[in-house]
Scaffold this active site. Structure first.
Site, PDB file in Angstrom:
ATOM      1  CD  GLU A 117      60.914  55.884  32.389  1.00  0.00           C
ATOM      2  OE1 GLU A 117      60.607  55.166  31.427  1.00  0.00           O
ATOM      3  OE2 GLU A 117      62.072  56.086  32.750  1.00  0.00           O
ATOM      4  CE  LYS A 119      55.835  47.278  34.433  1.00  0.00           C
ATOM      5  NZ  LYS A 119      55.537  46.461  33.258  1.00  0.00           N
ATOM      6  CG  ASP A 121      51.103  45.542  28.980  1.00  0.00           C
ATOM      7  OD1 ASP A 121      52.043  44.799  29.319  1.00  0.00           O
ATOM      8  OD2 ASP A 121      49.916  45.241  29.105  1.00  0.00           O
ATOM      9  CE1 TYR A 255      62.857  49.795  29.631  1.00  0.00           C
ATOM     10  CE2 TYR A 255      60.841  50.346  28.470  1.00  0.00           C
ATOM     11  CZ  TYR A 255      61.672  49.403  29.030  1.00  0.00           C
ATOM     12  OH  TYR A 255      61.328  48.086  28.988  1.00  0.00           O
ATOM     13  CE  LYS A 342      52.643  45.461  36.348  1.00  0.00           C
ATOM     14  NZ  LYS A 342      52.205  44.095  36.312  1.00  0.00           N
ATOM     15  CB  CYS A 436      13.220  28.066  49.763  1.00  0.00           C
ATOM     16  SG  CYS A 436      13.483  29.833  50.009  1.00  0.00           S
ATOM     17  CB  CYS A 439       9.993  30.200  52.866  1.00  0.00           C
ATOM     18  SG  CYS A 439       9.895  29.389  51.271  1.00  0.00           S
ATOM     19  CB  CYS A 454      11.734  29.786  46.403  1.00  0.00           C
ATOM     20  SG  CYS A 454      10.526  29.648  47.724  1.00  0.00           S
ATOM     21  CB  CYS A 459       9.375  32.675  49.500  1.00  0.00           C
ATOM     22  SG  CYS A 459      11.054  32.732  50.133  1.00  0.00           S
TER      23      CYS A 459
END
Ligand code: IVH
Length: 691
Positions: A117, A119, A121, A255, A342, A436, A439, A454, A459
């Site tokens: 079935e 489910k 909520d 149900y 689920k 950095c 570099c 940077c 770089c």
């Protein structure tokens, strides 16, 4: 994990889950998502499966729901109102079946079939009917699950729900319907014993449409919106004024037939419930003869969930034969014979193993969390963006923390919350470097910016990333030129700026290790084919800070060709509708920079041909979103078509979207469009508009 570690973790998980379950179930609080809670419960469940002697009676896996609210009078359930264990994968379901099969005899094993079935909520409820003074079988008590043994008496509120019969149908009519269904034994039972003290269970739910309507009203009254339909349904049933419940158009799907009327299977229960006059969702349910059919049923509803009027969060799989179901009994809080399979969680919990820094093409330093791999919305993820320094501080994140991850705007995984309750003392603060990571140049924080950058324009990490961007899908879209090849070309000094790509020859490539002649030729011809490019893609490929695809479309539309764009001033950029002040400045800076102008010349010299923006304004200013797969054209062709007519394409649906084009198997964007009442059109409609 060692047993001692598991024991400590279990202890902490139990505390945390109990605390948030209390907030969620008893206080209807929205502080913690049910999905994150499910994820934690699953971790606990799995740990307890590995170390069964660590299961204690107070474990959340062994109990249900929350305590009843004291403002209601209490209602004791005749039989405990249980909950189910969760499965999140086909493997989880196979394991569940395996565990059960071990407990059964050979003939029973051969007789295992399932009833599945969607489910619901909502809020689980129990209804008790008894013989009235003047005859008739009347609703006596309606209650919530509470702690499974004692719930809250919410009869007055449930009585406002239209689909709950206050009085069962005439016994003679019930019997007639049962006989039509060939349920003779059940019919005889009712003839002989009547229906006094009938107990059924189901779910109080609220339709999606109703949920949206109520949230709109909340908004009008400047009240906080409800997080989800479950919350709204629960909030409406668990408050003292029945007028509120009455105004909310709640529904109840039943149900579970708890009273033994001689039903042999769960499937029969649904037929009986219908005959008794309850709303059962049995037209959506399915008898599945084997596990393969169960998986197909789940896949079906995963795709079709939005066609149902209410929200579902998975499917319920019940062993159909009641004798087997009962023989399997209960373990902890759940009957062994059923499981909730689920749908993929949009939020999950996991551990941050490390924090790494990435250097983007504009020099922006982005911290990235390296995660213990976890499944999120159906995909395994192992990285989440942390955006910037402030974000790490805001979250209070340390390395080795347990966190809740989710998807921001359904695409990039994001860390939503840290769970300090689960710390062991081994967690480490993340220390920001001053230089950095690529570099070694100093990092700078520019005015008004939250990101660190940077300071070195050359770089290597920046260069690399501007190449990746240049060949990416929305830019020059050069297939077969991935990061690995770019890295090698750079390492061999074969390319310095992206215009060099167009000057490559097969001979340059074949000298590279593992580059066969055929693939070298393919790549060179791919590069040759892509020299012709639309103006908007060209602008996007330049990788100007804060200039994404949409801004590039705006610029192309506004300036029509590269010469106009080059001559424009900061004020011109600021005047364009969708260009913000930072982007305007970045564009102006870009076209003032000598090196960039040289780069543009190099591109043209290398043979790049920009198609000037067409003059047609047929779709001027209209915003499109595409979802699902298109049949007659590719997504890129559709995008190109829209751009060329002055329209815009974005990834996410918002109130600013004008049209959502719905292809085959549309995703969550379709749902969002419906929610926001954005106009949706089919592929055929779209082709008609643009032809
Ligand atoms: S079947 C013997 N069907 O989900 C099985 N339960 O998380 C009788 N639930 O405790 C119950 N939708 O309250 C069944 N279509 C559905 C359901 C459903 C939601 C609830 C039920 C259960 C909980 C488990």
């Amino acid at each position: 994990m060692t047993k001692t570690e598991a024991e400590k973790r279990i202890e902490k998980l139990k505390k945390l889950i109990n605390h948030y379950r209390y907030l969620y179930h008893v206080k209807d609080s929205q502080e913690f998502s049910p999905e994150a809670l499910d994820s934690l419960k699953k971790e606990l469940f799995d740990l307890e499966q590995t170390f069964p002697d660590l299961v204690t009676p107070d474990s959340p896996t062994q109990r249900v729901g929350g305590q009843p609210l004291s403002k209601f009078s209490k209602a004791r359930h005749m039989k405990p109102m249980l909950s189910f264990n969760d499965a999140f994968s086909e493997q989880d379901v196979k394991d569940w079946l395996e565990r059960n099969i071990k407990l059964l005899s050979q003939p029973e094993k051969e007789n295992i079939h399932f009833y599945c079935e969607p489910k619901l909520d909502g809020l689980a409820i129990e209804l008790v009917y008894s013989l009235g003074k003047q005859g008739g079988i009347l609703l006596k008590t309606g209650s919530t699950r509470g702690d499974g043994l004692i719930g809250e008496d919410v009869t007055q509120n449930l009585k406002t729900i239209d689909s709950i019969p206050l009085r069962l149908r005439q016994t003679s009519d019930i019997i007639k319907d049962l006989e039509k269904e060939k349920l003779f034994a059940v019919a005889d039972n009712i003839k002989n014993k009547g229906l006094d003290n009938l107990v059924v269970r189901g779910e109080a739910i609220i339709a999606q449409k109703e949920f949206l309507k109520i949230n709109k009203e909340q908004e009008k009254r400047s009240l906080a919106p409800y997080a989800n339909p479950r919350n709204l349904a629960a909030g409406s049933v668990r408050q003292l004024d029945p007028k509120i419940a009455a105004s909310r158009n709640l529904e109840a799907d039943i149900y579970d037939l708890v009273t033994d009327l001689g039903q042999k299977t769960h499937e029969q229960e649904h037929k009986i419930l219908k005959a008794l006059g309850f709303k059962s969702n049995n037209k959506y349910n399915k008898f599945c003869k084997d596990i393969k059919e169960v998986f197909a049923f789940r896949d079906f509803w995963l795709k079709k969930r939005q066609t149902l009027p209410y929200e579902i969060d998975g499917i319920v799989v019940v062993i159909n034969n009641n004798e087997i179901f009962n023989k399997l009994g209960v373990v902890g809080k759940a009957p062994r014979g059923a499981i909730a399979f689920k749908f993929p969680l949009k939020q999950a919990t996991t551990i941050v193993e490390d924090i790494k820094l990435q250097v983007g093409r504009t020099g922006a330093i982005t911290p990235v969390a390296v995660l213990k791999p976890v499944k999120l919305a159906g995909v395994v993820i192992s990285r989440a963006t942390l955006h910037n320094q402030d974000e790490i501080e805001r979250l209070g994140l340390k390395i080795k923390d347990t966190v809740i991850v989710g998807r921001a705007g359904d695409v990039i995984p994001d860390i939503i919350k840290v769970l300090p309750e689960l710390r062991t003392g081994q967690e480490k603060e993340f220390i920001w470097p001053k230089t950095c990571p690529s570099c070694g140049a100093n990092l700078l924080r520019l005015d008004r910016e939250v990101v660190l950058r940077c300071s070195n324009k050359d770089c290597f990490a920046r260069t690399k990333n501007s190449f990746y961007h240049f060949v990416s899908k929305g830019a020059f879209n050069i297939e077969g030129l991935g990061p690995k090849i770019i890295d090698r070309l750079l390492a061999e000094n074969l390319i310095k700026d992206p215009s060099d790509l167009f000057l490559l020859e097969p001979g340059d490539l074949v000298v590279l290790e593992r580059f066969a002649e055929k693939s070298a030729n393919n790549l060179i011809s791919a590069l040759r084919d892509k020299k012709k490019i639309s103006f908007s893609r060209f602008i996007f490929s330049l990788g100007i800070r804060n200039v994404g695809e949409v801004a590039s479309q705006d610029l192309a539309f506004h300036f029509k060709n590269l010469d106009n764009l080059k001559q424009a001033t900061l004020e011109d950029f600021q005047a364009i509708k969708n260009i913000g002040p930072i982007a305007a400045q970045a564009i102006a800076d870009f076209f003032k920079n000598k090196k960039n102008l040289e780069f543009l010349d190099n591109l043209i010299k290398a043979g790049v041909k920009i198609e000037n923006q067409q003059q047609s304004q047929q779709l001027a200013g209209l915003k499109f979103v595409i979802t699902g797969s298109l049949k007659t054209i590719t997504r890129d062709q559709a995008k190109e078509k829209i751009f060329s007519l002055g329209g815009l394409v974005s990834e996410a649906v918002s109130l600013k979207t004008d049209f959502v084009i719905i292809g085959l198997n549309p995703g969550s964007k379709f749902e969002k469009a419906k929610k926001l009442k954005v106009k949706t059109i089919s592929e055929a409609d779209f082709l008609k508009i643009v032809s």
